[in-house]
Design a protein around this motif. Structure first.
Motif, mmCIF file in Angstrom:
data_model
loop_
_atom_site.group_PDB
_atom_site.id
_atom_site.type_symbol
_atom_site.label_atom_id
_atom_site.label_comp_id
_atom_site.label_asym_id
_atom_site.label_seq_id
_atom_site.Cartn_x
_atom_site.Cartn_y
_atom_site.Cartn_z
ATOM 1 N N SER A 84 0.831 -1.204 0.000
ATOM 2 C CA SER A 84 0.000 0.000 0.000
ATOM 3 C C SER A 84 0.862 1.248 0.000
ATOM 4 C CB SER A 84 -0.921 -0.005 1.224
ATOM 5 O OG SER A 84 -1.657 1.186 1.295
ATOM 6 N N ARG A 85 0.465 2.223 -0.807
ATOM 7 C CA ARG A 85 1.220 3.466 -0.899
ATOM 8 C C ARG A 85 1.001 4.347 0.323
ATOM 9 N NH1 ARG A 85 0.209 8.120 -5.557
ATOM 10 N NH2 ARG A 85 1.744 9.629 -4.798
ATOM 11 N N PHE A 86 -0.225 4.362 0.856
ATOM 12 C CA PHE A 86 -0.553 5.232 1.979
ATOM 13 C C PHE A 86 -0.691 4.429 3.264
ATOM 14 C CE2 PHE A 86 -2.122 7.455 -1.795
ATOM 15 C CZ PHE A 86 -1.576 8.716 -1.602
ATOM 16 N N GLY A 87 -0.564 5.138 4.393
ATOM 17 C CA GLY A 87 -0.742 4.504 5.693
ATOM 18 C C GLY A 87 0.346 3.505 6.023
ATOM 19 N N ASN A 88 1.596 3.967 6.067
ATOM 20 C CA ASN A 88 2.706 3.056 6.359
ATOM 21 C C ASN A 88 2.591 2.526 7.783
ATOM 22 O OD1 ASN A 88 5.665 2.325 7.127
ATOM 23 N ND2 ASN A 88 5.653 2.523 4.890
ATOM 24 N N LYS A 89 2.683 1.208 7.917
ATOM 25 C CA LYS A 89 2.444 0.553 9.205
ATOM 26 C C LYS A 89 3.519 0.838 10.242
ATOM 27 C CE LYS A 89 -0.294 -3.153 7.137
ATOM 28 N NZ LYS A 89 -0.422 -4.606 6.878
ATOM 29 N N ALA A 90 4.629 1.429 9.814
ATOM 30 C CA ALA A 90 5.657 1.805 10.789
ATOM 31 C C ALA A 90 5.139 2.869 11.759
ATOM 32 C CB ALA A 90 6.900 2.314 10.064
ATOM 33 N N PHE A 91 4.103 3.595 11.348
ATOM 34 C CA PHE A 91 3.512 4.586 12.244
ATOM 35 C C PHE A 91 3.000 3.925 13.520
ATOM 36 C CE2 PHE A 91 -0.356 6.772 13.785
ATOM 37 C CZ PHE A 91 0.198 7.984 14.153
ATOM 38 N N ARG A 92 2.494 2.714 13.425
ATOM 39 C CA ARG A 92 1.990 2.028 14.612
ATOM 40 C C ARG A 92 3.120 1.725 15.594
ATOM 41 N NH1 ARG A 92 -1.858 -1.924 10.971
ATOM 42 N NH2 ARG A 92 -3.533 -0.386 10.620
ATOM 43 N N GLN A 182 3.229 13.049 8.566
ATOM 44 C CA GLN A 182 2.372 12.874 7.385
ATOM 45 C C GLN A 182 3.190 12.464 6.169
ATOM 46 O OE1 GLN A 182 0.429 16.718 7.230
ATOM 47 N NE2 GLN A 182 -0.201 16.486 9.364
ATOM 48 N N LYS A 183 4.348 13.070 6.004
ATOM 49 C CA LYS A 183 5.176 12.765 4.831
ATOM 50 C C LYS A 183 5.905 11.431 4.989
ATOM 51 C CE LYS A 183 7.337 16.815 4.693
ATOM 52 N NZ LYS A 183 8.195 17.919 4.208
ATOM 53 N N THR A 184 6.381 11.139 6.205
ATOM 54 C CA THR A 184 7.162 9.913 6.422
ATOM 55 C C THR A 184 6.282 8.669 6.318
ATOM 56 O OG1 THR A 184 8.687 11.096 7.884
ATOM 57 C CG2 THR A 184 8.663 8.677 8.035
ATOM 58 N N TYR A 185 5.101 8.730 6.937
ATOM 59 C CA TYR A 185 4.234 7.549 6.992
ATOM 60 C C TYR A 185 3.023 7.657 6.057
ATOM 61 C CZ TYR A 185 7.071 6.845 11.164
ATOM 62 O OH TYR A 185 8.124 6.696 12.033
ATOM 63 N N ARG A 186 3.034 8.682 5.194
ATOM 64 C CA ARG A 186 1.965 8.863 4.199
ATOM 65 C C ARG A 186 0.588 8.692 4.836
ATOM 66 N NH1 ARG A 186 3.741 9.085 -1.015
ATOM 67 N NH2 ARG A 186 1.728 10.138 -1.219
ATOM 68 N N MET A 187 0.348 9.481 5.861
ATOM 69 C CA MET A 187 -0.906 9.378 6.609
ATOM 70 C C MET A 187 -2.067 9.930 5.791
ATOM 71 S SD MET A 187 0.493 10.482 10.382
ATOM 72 C CE MET A 187 -0.963 9.914 11.262
ATOM 73 N N GLU A 188 -3.208 9.273 5.906
ATOM 74 C CA GLU A 188 -4.412 9.725 5.225
ATOM 75 C C GLU A 188 -5.029 10.888 6.000
ATOM 76 O OE1 GLU A 188 -5.626 8.687 2.413
ATOM 77 O OE2 GLU A 188 -5.355 6.529 2.153
ATOM 78 N N PRO A 189 -5.726 11.814 5.309
ATOM 79 C CA PRO A 189 -6.467 12.854 6.034
ATOM 80 C C PRO A 189 -7.694 12.257 6.710
ATOM 81 C CG PRO A 189 -6.820 13.061 3.667
ATOM 82 C CD PRO A 189 -5.769 11.999 3.849
ATOM 83 N N ALA A 190 -7.902 12.575 7.976
ATOM 84 C CA ALA A 190 -9.034 12.022 8.726
ATOM 85 C C ALA A 190 -10.276 12.863 8.463
ATOM 86 C CB ALA A 190 -8.717 12.004 10.222
ATOM 87 N N GLY A 191 -11.287 12.239 7.858
ATOM 88 C CA GLY A 191 -12.550 12.926 7.642
ATOM 89 C C GLY A 191 -12.462 14.108 6.714
ATOM 90 N N SER A 192 -11.586 14.047 5.732
ATOM 91 C CA SER A 192 -11.419 15.172 4.807
ATOM 92 C C SER A 192 -12.720 15.471 4.066
ATOM 93 C CB SER A 192 -10.318 14.860 3.793
ATOM 94 O OG SER A 192 -10.257 15.858 2.794
ATOM 95 N N GLN A 193 -13.021 16.756 3.915
ATOM 96 C CA GLN A 193 -14.185 17.183 3.144
ATOM 97 C C GLN A 193 -13.820 17.489 1.693
ATOM 98 O OE1 GLN A 193 -16.790 20.013 5.304
ATOM 99 N NE2 GLN A 193 -15.423 19.728 7.049
ATOM 100 N N GLY A 194 -12.615 17.086 1.319
ATOM 101 C CA GLY A 194 -12.201 17.242 -0.067
ATOM 102 C C GLY A 194 -12.109 18.690 -0.480
ATOM 103 N N VAL A 195 -12.589 18.991 -1.656
ATOM 104 C CA VAL A 195 -12.465 20.341 -2.195
ATOM 105 C C VAL A 195 -13.276 21.351 -1.385
ATOM 106 C CG1 VAL A 195 -14.404 20.159 -3.797
ATOM 107 C CG2 VAL A 195 -12.455 21.639 -4.377
ATOM 108 N N TRP A 196 -14.265 20.887 -0.600
ATOM 109 C CA TRP A 196 -15.082 21.805 0.186
ATOM 110 C C TRP A 196 -14.501 22.069 1.560
ATOM 111 C CZ3 TRP A 196 -17.465 24.045 -3.331
ATOM 112 C CH2 TRP A 196 -18.096 23.377 -4.368
ATOM 113 N N GLY A 197 -13.417 21.431 1.902
ATOM 114 C CA GLY A 197 -12.786 21.676 3.184
ATOM 115 C C GLY A 197 -11.699 22.727 3.059
#
Length: 396
Positions: A84-92, A182-197
């Protein structure tokens, strides 16, 4: 040294679970103190640069050392190879280290006579770095760090003369660490509203950053979409630092990937930008569901669920923190607005001018009509329209 505080600390727990809890949240002491804290700092950094001179106390230095420790742990925990490209498990792995050491890190910041507060305050610190299960980060986690700092103010660790250092030294360092996460572990945005956020990850630096730029002789809101201006001034202003990070992380036209910020660039002045962002933030803090992510999820003894002022409604955004932010004295009368009248008594308070007070200029208990007072609170939840159109009147 502040005298010992007789307080029973408790582990914070999630208190806002369903829609009916929102009324209790908005009437709570926690809501009053949290919003008051945000607005007090907003006024404290008004017109100031990140590079200006300000007092750095011992607790501020300890907090920066704490964040430096988190930064060092990132270097010691490199990302792992995974499909997986995002959410690197090393963050855990990184988070597990924080989970284990959080109380010790907090105990190193607070004085010994407040050692009992460490387990409670540490919960906010652990909540402030992202979710280890989903490997994501968002404005709710940012709000947890603001709550962490607010708790330190409430128990007397941070004082009123630490205001600028809280934002420029501690919170800015926190942003640096979070961006590295965010950059090291490619964290996903939590609850992002996309272009409206407003932004995938942050909100508060836009509020405080716009306050920094109020009455700037050269920089206007229309300038922050100019790459040259951002590159030349980002080290002085938190708002421009956020814009720089967005342009580094996203590709394509700015107007497409950050439409709300693009719209804000058309606002005529930084004071209107600041006022509009505060109202937007208040709407998010007061909302339930996807739109209400910028809110502390956990309440304890320092941020209690109990109704403020014995059940009476105090000015929205006016904190019950006393002038020294030390041992909290619950006042029966509506307090002076700490933003514009920090040294006056409630009887001689100046009018509350930050636009969020539901009371008259004398702070007497005369609320606006319910439909007016609750308009911003309910609009986001009931009407799924873009936030900018909701706040267009406030900004223009």
């Amino acid at each position: 040294m502040a005298p010992p505080i007789q307080q029973n600390f408790m582990i914070p727990r999630k208190e806002i679970n369903i829609v009916s809890d929102m009324g209790k949240w908005k009437r709570s002491q926690a809501y009053a103190d949290y919003m008051g804290f945000i607005l007090t700092l907003n006024e404290g950094v008004r017109g100031k640069k990140l590079t200006c001179d300000y007092k750095v106390s011992e607790p501020i230095e300890k907090l920066v050392a704490l964040l430096n420790t988190l930064d060092r742990w990132i270097d010691e925990t490199p990302p792992v190879d995974q499909p997986s490209r995002f959410g690197n498990k090393a963050f855990r792995t990184w988070y597990a280290k924080l989970d284990q050491e959080a109380e010790n890190l907090v105990a190193a910041v607070i004085p010994k006579h407040l050692a009992g507060a460490a387990p409670e305050v540490a919960v906010y610190l652990k909540e402030a770095v992202g979710n280890s299960t989903r490997i994501d980060y968002g404005t709710g986690h940012e709000a947890a760090f603001a709550a962490f700092l607010c708790c330190l103010c409430k128990i007397g660790v941070l004082r009123v003369d630490d205001q600028m250092a809280i934002v420029f030294k501690v919170f800015n360092r926190y942003l640096e660490v979070m961006r590295k996460l965010q950059k090291t572990y490619r964290m996903e945005p939590a609850g992002s509203q996309g272009v409206w956020g407003l932004d995938d990850f942050q909100f508060l630096p836009f509020i405080w950053g716009s306050s920094q730029l109020i009455d700037h002789p050269n920089l206007e809101p229309r300038h922050f979409v100019d790459e040259k201006v951002v590159n030349e001034n980002h080290k002085d202003f938190m708002f421009l630092e956020c814009i720089l990070f967005i342009t580094e992380m996203k590709t394509g036209p700015f107007a497409e990937h950050s439409n709300q910020l693009w719209n804000i660039s058309a606002v005529p002045s930084w004071s209107k930008v600041n006022q509009g962002l505060i109202r937007m933030y208040k709407a998010e803090v007061s909302a339930m569901g996807r739109g209400g992510l910028a809110r502390p999820r956990l309440l304890g003894s320092s941020l209690p669920r109990a109704p403020r002022c014995g059940g009476s409604v105090t000015p929205s955004g006016c904190s019950l923190l006393n002038v020294a932010w030390g041992p909290l004295v619950v006042q029966k009368e509506a307090p002076a607005c700490p933003v514009f009248a920090p040294k006056t008594s409630p009887q001689t308070a100046l009018p509350c001018r930050h636009g969020l007070c539901r009371f008259s200029s004398s702070h007497s208990a005369r609320p606006r009509p319910p439909n007016e007072a609750q308009h911003l609170d309910t609009l986001t939840f009931l009407v799924p329209t873009p936030l900018f159109s909701q706040l267009e009147e406030a900004w223009f």
